[in-house]
Design a protein around this motif. Structure first.
Motif, mmCIF file in Angstrom:
data_model
loop_
_atom_site.group_PDB
_atom_site.id
_atom_site.type_symbol
_atom_site.label_atom_id
_atom_site.label_comp_id
_atom_site.label_asym_id
_atom_site.label_seq_id
_atom_site.Cartn_x
_atom_site.Cartn_y
_atom_site.Cartn_z
ATOM 1 N N GLY A 1 0.810 -1.216 0.000
ATOM 2 C CA GLY A 1 0.000 0.000 0.000
ATOM 3 C C GLY A 1 0.841 1.263 0.000
ATOM 4 O O GLY A 1 0.485 2.273 -0.632
ATOM 5 N N THR A 2 1.968 1.219 0.686
ATOM 6 C CA THR A 2 2.890 2.363 0.711
ATOM 7 C C THR A 2 3.493 2.575 -0.675
ATOM 8 O O THR A 2 3.608 3.707 -1.158
ATOM 9 C CB THR A 2 4.010 2.124 1.753
ATOM 10 O OG1 THR A 2 3.414 1.945 3.039
ATOM 11 C CG2 THR A 2 4.965 3.302 1.814
ATOM 12 N N LYS A 3 3.849 1.462 -1.328
ATOM 13 C CA LYS A 3 4.409 1.521 -2.679
ATOM 14 C C LYS A 3 3.375 2.068 -3.669
ATOM 15 O O LYS A 3 3.705 2.834 -4.578
ATOM 16 C CB LYS A 3 4.853 0.118 -3.112
ATOM 17 C CG LYS A 3 5.749 0.095 -4.346
ATOM 18 C CD LYS A 3 6.162 -1.331 -4.713
ATOM 19 C CE LYS A 3 7.055 -1.929 -3.647
ATOM 20 N NZ LYS A 3 7.533 -3.300 -4.050
ATOM 21 N N GLU A 4 2.121 1.688 -3.464
ATOM 22 C CA GLU A 4 1.045 2.167 -4.341
ATOM 23 C C GLU A 4 0.654 3.613 -4.050
ATOM 24 O O GLU A 4 -0.032 4.250 -4.855
ATOM 25 C CB GLU A 4 -0.201 1.292 -4.162
ATOM 26 C CG GLU A 4 -0.051 -0.131 -4.678
ATOM 27 C CD GLU A 4 -1.243 -1.010 -4.317
ATOM 28 O OE1 GLU A 4 -1.303 -2.145 -4.796
ATOM 29 O OE2 GLU A 4 -2.129 -0.544 -3.551
ATOM 30 N N GLY A 5 1.053 4.126 -2.886
ATOM 31 C CA GLY A 5 0.702 5.489 -2.510
ATOM 32 C C GLY A 5 -0.653 5.632 -1.844
ATOM 33 O O GLY A 5 -1.143 6.751 -1.661
ATOM 34 N N ILE B 1 0.276 5.555 4.079
ATOM 35 C CA ILE B 1 1.496 6.255 4.492
ATOM 36 C C ILE B 1 2.002 5.575 5.764
ATOM 37 O O ILE B 1 1.439 5.747 6.844
ATOM 38 C CB ILE B 1 1.232 7.749 4.755
ATOM 39 C CG1 ILE B 1 0.718 8.428 3.478
ATOM 40 C CG2 ILE B 1 2.509 8.436 5.254
ATOM 41 C CD1 ILE B 1 0.318 9.875 3.673
ATOM 42 N N VAL B 2 3.037 4.770 5.607
ATOM 43 C CA VAL B 2 3.567 3.996 6.730
ATOM 44 C C VAL B 2 5.079 4.142 6.768
ATOM 45 O O VAL B 2 5.766 3.842 5.793
ATOM 46 C CB VAL B 2 3.207 2.491 6.583
ATOM 47 C CG1 VAL B 2 3.779 1.687 7.744
ATOM 48 C CG2 VAL B 2 1.700 2.302 6.505
ATOM 49 N N LYS B 3 5.594 4.591 7.901
ATOM 50 C CA LYS B 3 7.047 4.747 8.045
ATOM 51 C C LYS B 3 7.702 3.455 8.516
ATOM 52 O O LYS B 3 8.774 3.092 8.058
ATOM 53 C CB LYS B 3 7.355 5.891 9.021
ATOM 54 C CG LYS B 3 6.991 7.264 8.489
ATOM 55 C CD LYS B 3 7.348 8.350 9.482
ATOM 56 C CE LYS B 3 6.957 9.731 8.929
ATOM 57 N NZ LYS B 3 7.242 10.817 9.906
ATOM 58 N N GLU C 1 -11.947 0.054 9.576
ATOM 59 C CA GLU C 1 -11.773 1.506 9.713
ATOM 60 C C GLU C 1 -10.589 1.832 10.627
ATOM 61 O O GLU C 1 -9.832 2.767 10.356
ATOM 62 C CB GLU C 1 -13.057 2.146 10.253
ATOM 63 C CG GLU C 1 -14.199 2.166 9.248
ATOM 64 C CD GLU C 1 -13.850 2.905 7.972
ATOM 65 O OE1 GLU C 1 -13.208 3.975 8.040
ATOM 66 O OE2 GLU C 1 -14.220 2.409 6.887
ATOM 67 N N GLY C 2 -10.443 1.075 11.699
ATOM 68 C CA GLY C 2 -9.325 1.287 12.616
ATOM 69 C C GLY C 2 -7.984 1.051 11.941
ATOM 70 O O GLY C 2 -7.026 1.830 12.122
ATOM 71 N N ILE C 3 -7.894 -0.001 11.145
ATOM 72 C CA ILE C 3 -6.644 -0.316 10.453
ATOM 73 C C ILE C 3 -6.358 0.708 9.353
ATOM 74 O O ILE C 3 -5.211 1.127 9.169
ATOM 75 C CB ILE C 3 -6.684 -1.754 9.886
ATOM 76 C CG1 ILE C 3 -6.631 -2.750 11.048
ATOM 77 C CG2 ILE C 3 -5.516 -1.999 8.930
ATOM 78 C CD1 ILE C 3 -6.793 -4.194 10.647
ATOM 79 N N LEU C 4 -7.389 1.146 8.644
ATOM 80 C CA LEU C 4 -7.190 2.161 7.608
ATOM 81 C C LEU C 4 -6.681 3.473 8.223
ATOM 82 O O LEU C 4 -5.845 4.165 7.633
ATOM 83 C CB LEU C 4 -8.489 2.407 6.836
ATOM 84 C CG LEU C 4 -8.929 1.266 5.908
ATOM 85 C CD1 LEU C 4 -10.283 1.588 5.271
ATOM 86 C CD2 LEU C 4 -7.890 0.995 4.830
ATOM 87 N N THR C 5 -7.177 3.799 9.409
ATOM 88 C CA THR C 5 -6.687 4.992 10.118
ATOM 89 C C THR C 5 -5.221 4.807 10.483
ATOM 90 O O THR C 5 -4.393 5.714 10.311
ATOM 91 C CB THR C 5 -7.522 5.243 11.383
ATOM 92 O OG1 THR C 5 -8.883 5.466 11.007
ATOM 93 C CG2 THR C 5 -7.017 6.465 12.150
ATOM 94 N N LEU C 6 -4.901 3.624 10.981
ATOM 95 C CA LEU C 6 -3.526 3.294 11.355
ATOM 96 C C LEU C 6 -2.574 3.395 10.155
ATOM 97 O O LEU C 6 -1.433 3.856 10.286
ATOM 98 C CB LEU C 6 -3.499 1.865 11.930
ATOM 99 C CG LEU C 6 -2.167 1.288 12.378
ATOM 100 C CD1 LEU C 6 -1.637 2.036 13.590
ATOM 101 C CD2 LEU C 6 -2.337 -0.187 12.716
ATOM 102 N N LEU C 7 -3.079 2.981 8.988
ATOM 103 C CA LEU C 7 -2.262 2.985 7.771
ATOM 104 C C LEU C 7 -2.260 4.343 7.059
ATOM 105 O O LEU C 7 -1.613 4.494 6.028
ATOM 106 C CB LEU C 7 -2.795 1.922 6.791
ATOM 107 C CG LEU C 7 -2.636 0.463 7.230
ATOM 108 C CD1 LEU C 7 -3.446 -0.452 6.325
ATOM 109 C CD2 LEU C 7 -1.176 0.046 7.226
#
Length: 200
Positions: free
Chosen positions: A140-144, A147-149, A187-193
């Motif tokens: 997901g980070t690669k796809e944009g 946003i995950v550090k 929803e919680g995981i999407l917020t986290l990501l």
């Protein structure tokens, strides 16, 4: 012969699972396992060393089966968001399946402290869970879209959200809330990501 032995072992493990669901970890005896499997106590002793050996194999079999099913499902999807949604569809399998699994799994966790084999199997299960989470976060980070550090830490947090939501749902003990908790989990995981929602 080998196939027959594999099937017989699986039969005993399935019976053990059902026995633990019905009676709890502490309440199950070798005789119970034999009765549930429809075999003699001697047969269980032939395929497994003792009750603890059966339980260790059961925990390994259960967690491996879950991981393999989840991996097969996410491999069919190309995009990170679709992988996440499919993953949660598998995790939140059904009220009955989730209730039975967690009833057995939480019973095992109460025994983990003094049992090295249980600890090893449980650690492998979580490594597998974290691996799925990390795969989704990295893609997901690669796809944009995410946003995950730190994908490793985020994967562990994702599993924490999943287990937390399922345990909360279990405490509610209402099947109708199962879909609601799955939605809250997503929803919680999407917020986290830090999911980047497309603007309409």
């Amino acid at each position: 012969m080998k196939k027959r032995a594999t099937e017989r072992r699986k039969q005993i493990l399935k019976a053990t699972f059902q026995a633990v669901v019905d009676k709890g970890y502490e309440g199950v005896t070798l005789q119970d396992i034999a009765d549930y499997a429809g075999v003699s106590k001697g047969v269980t002793n032939y395929y497994f060393e003792n009750k603890e050996d059966i339980f260790a194999h059961l925990l390994e079999w259960l967690t491996s089966k879950i991981y393999e099913r989840e991996m097969r499902s996410i491999e069919k999807e190309e995009k990170a968001l679709a992988k996440l949604q499919t993953y949660l569809d598998n995790v939140f399998a059904s009220p009955t399946e989730n209730r039975q699994f967690y009833r057995v799994y939480l019973d095992f966790l109460s025994q983990v402290k003094g049992n090295v084999r249980y600890q090893q199997v449980n650690q492998q299960f979580y490594q597998n869970c974290w691996g799925i989470g990390q795969l989704i976060a990295e893609l997901g980070t690669k796809e944009g879209v995410f946003i995950v550090k730190d994908t490793e830490m985020t994967a562990k947090l994702m599993r924490g959200v999943i287990d937390g939501m399922l345990i909360q749902w279990l405490m509610q003990d209402e099947d109708d809330l199962h879909k609601i908790y799955k939605k809250m989990c997503l929803e919680g995981i999407l917020t986290l990501l830090h999911y980047q929602r497309e603007e309409s």
